[in-house]
Every structure is written in C-alpha cells, then in structure tokens.
Design an enzyme around this catalytic site. Structure first.
Site, short mmCIF file in Angstrom:
data_model
loop_
_atom_site.label_atom_id
_atom_site.label_comp_id
_atom_site.label_asym_id
_atom_site.label_seq_id
_atom_site.Cartn_x
_atom_site.Cartn_y
_atom_site.Cartn_z
CB ILE A 1 -0.93 0.01 1.23
CG1 ILE A 1 -1.88 -1.19 1.22
CG2 ILE A 1 -1.73 1.32 1.28
CD1 ILE A 1 -2.86 -1.22 0.07
CE LYS B 1 -2.34 -1.33 10.20
NZ LYS B 1 -1.26 -0.48 9.66
CE1 TYR C 1 -0.42 -5.91 10.33
CE2 TYR C 1 -2.67 -6.68 9.99
CZ TYR C 1 -1.62 -5.88 9.64
OH TYR C 1 -1.76 -5.01 8.58
#
Length: 316
Positions: A32, A185, A181
C-alpha cells in the site's frame, strides 16, 4: 485550489496538483505504501519514501520514475522498530516543513514465536504503533510549519473485530500473531483519532485522519517489477475474489484522498465504498469501539510511557 477544482467529483485517476508540497510515506517501498507514493508522485509533490532498506527504496523510486515522468522522489532511511534512531532520521529530512506524513509501515507476522524490537517491545505493536507514535513527536515541528499539515494513519479492516487488552498491550501472556497484528493496527487507529482530538483541543491547524485499504490482495495488484510481480495465472485465479476485494493499487485510494482532498476533516475515517472492502474511497462512520474515549486516553498514556515521547510536543 480553485472553487471549480474543489467542486469537481473526486477522481482517483486525476488527482489535484500538489506542487510545492512534501509528503513522507513510511514503508513507501512496498505494498500500500508503494502505491500511495506512486499516486502522490503524479501530483508534482516531493514524495519521501521512509524505508529501512536502501536497496528496496531505490527499486521503488526507479519504478515510480519509470511510470511518472519527472517524479520527485527521495529516500529517508527509517527504522520504526528502533525508537532511539527516529530523531536522527527526521533531522536527515533537512526540510523546513512537511505537508503530510502517511503512517503506513508495518510488520505482519503469521507464525510464532513472539519476537521483539530492538527496544524490547513486541515487534508488531512496537513497529506498527509505538514507532509511529514516536515518529509523530519528532515530525511535529515540520507538520506545524506547513499551512495545512496532516497525519494520515493507515489502519486495517482487521482492526474492526479486535479489542485492545490494556493490561497486556504487548501480548506477553498469550501470543497469537494474527490477533497481535490486528490489535497493533487497532492501536494505530485509536492513536489517529485521539491525536486529532488533542490537536483540536490544543488549537493546532494540523489534522489527523485515519484511512484503511479494505481487502487488498497481492494477486489482484498490477506488477511493478522488481517491487512486485503478479503472474498472469495468479491473477486469473484471484479474479473471483475481485468481486469482494481489490489490488493494493486501489487499496491506496482512500489513503491518497485522506492526504490530498481539501474537504477531508480531522478525525475522519476513509475506506473503500463497497462494504469497506473494495471500490472508490469514501468517508465511513467510526466504529463504536474505536470511539471509546476512555480506552483512547489509557492507550495514549501507556504509549507515552513506552516510547518516552509526548506526541503533542512540537505542535503549535
């Protein structure tokens, strides 16, 4: 920007000019981050790729220059897992101002064992969240010097199903990589929203915005050799998934809009239009658990203790 350009519908393929502006994209050498940098480079802005790997950054810059004639890109060596290195890295920018930073870089581990950063923090939480908290502290004077500075935090659709364990932010008691994870985030997204609330209370003109790419697959992503290569067979097999998700080039669209669109406001969340997974960028409601002020305040305090940095220092 003229009123005519402000009233024109947002077009992901015809971005407004950003000549004279400078943007930093952490993790801009891949995924990204790479496509965010490539798209921002089409605006005429200077785009700085924050990456700890010089060879990968060089490959990404070569790819951008190949596709964007006259692209103004440069590399900043940046290791978010080493908090003590960040002030020196920011000093190396040698800028009078920074118009926006995209907090994108991240580590995603799939398997145990639990790993730690150079500072002794769980690697994903330490890199994805704490590294960006500390980086914000050192970038604050540069962002404040811009006419309309922005901090754009790249979250994840995975954060929607997670909840923070404020008593075990670094997964010391029970470590599951995918959950760790998702929580890292989620912590980033909490930080992005809380930072904006505190900037508003502080009277700063700098905005903090959160964006996420939805479902973004490598197999649906166009090739950018040697940065990323998608083989035809791989892409063909992934086409049915394209009904629900998209490539990382499209996943960058909400991030780029959060950086550039003058209509974007602080504290907003931007993502893909179709079920939050694919499509053109749009503003989304902030999920209720991400708007929990008590959790945000406790995470802010804990992050300050763990990094030894107050992100608001340097803003004015």
């Amino acid at each position: 920007m003229s009123s005519a350009s402000q009233n024109r519908p947002w077009d992901v393929h015809r971005l407004p000019s950003a000549e004279g502006r400078t943007f930093l994209v952490t993790g801009g050498n891949a995924g990204i981050g790479y496509f965010t940098a490539e798209q921002l480079a089409t605006t005429g802005a200077v785009v700085v790729l924050g990456s700890r790997d010089t060879a990968k950054a060089d490959a990404a810059m070569a790819s951008i220059r190949l596709r964007v004639p006259g692209a103004r890109v440069r590399h900043l060596r940046l290791d978010l897992a080493d908090l003590s290195s960040l002030k020196t890295a920011v000093d190396g920018l040698d800028l009078g101002r920074l118009d926006a930073v995209v907090h994108n870089a991240g580590v995603a581990l799939d398997d145990p064992p639990r790993r730690e950063s150079a500072d002794g923090h769980e690697l994903m939480f330490g890199t994805n969240h704490l590294g960006h908290v500390a980086l914000t502290r050192w970038l604050a004077p540069l962002l404040s010097a811009a006419p309309a500075g922005r901090v754009v935090t790249v979250g994840s659709f995975a954060a929607r199903s997670e909840r923070l364990d404020l008593e075990d932010l670094e997964s010391t008691r029970e470590y599951r990589p995918k959950r760790a994870y998702g929580r890292s985030k989620l912590a980033q997204m909490y930080f992005g929203f809380e930072l904006d609330r505190r900037l508003r209370a502080f009277g700063s003109p700098v905005l903090s915005v959160v964006a996420h790419p939805g479902g973004a697959l490598d197999a649906l992503t166009p090739s950018r050799a040697p940065v990323h290569v998608t083989h035809p067979g791989e892409r063909l097999r992934a086409l049915p998934a394209g009904l629900l998700v998209q490539g990382k080039d499209a996943g960058a669209w909400p991030v780029v809009r959060a950086v550039l669109d003058p209509e974007v406001r602080g504290g907003e969340l931007w993502g893909p239009r179709v079920f939050g997974l694919r499509g053109l960028p749009r503003r989304e409601p902030v999920p209720a658990h991400m708007a929990d002020l008590a959790v945000a305040a406790r995470l802010w305090a804990a992050s300050g203790e763990l990094t030894g940095a107050d992100p608001l220092l340097g803003f004015r």
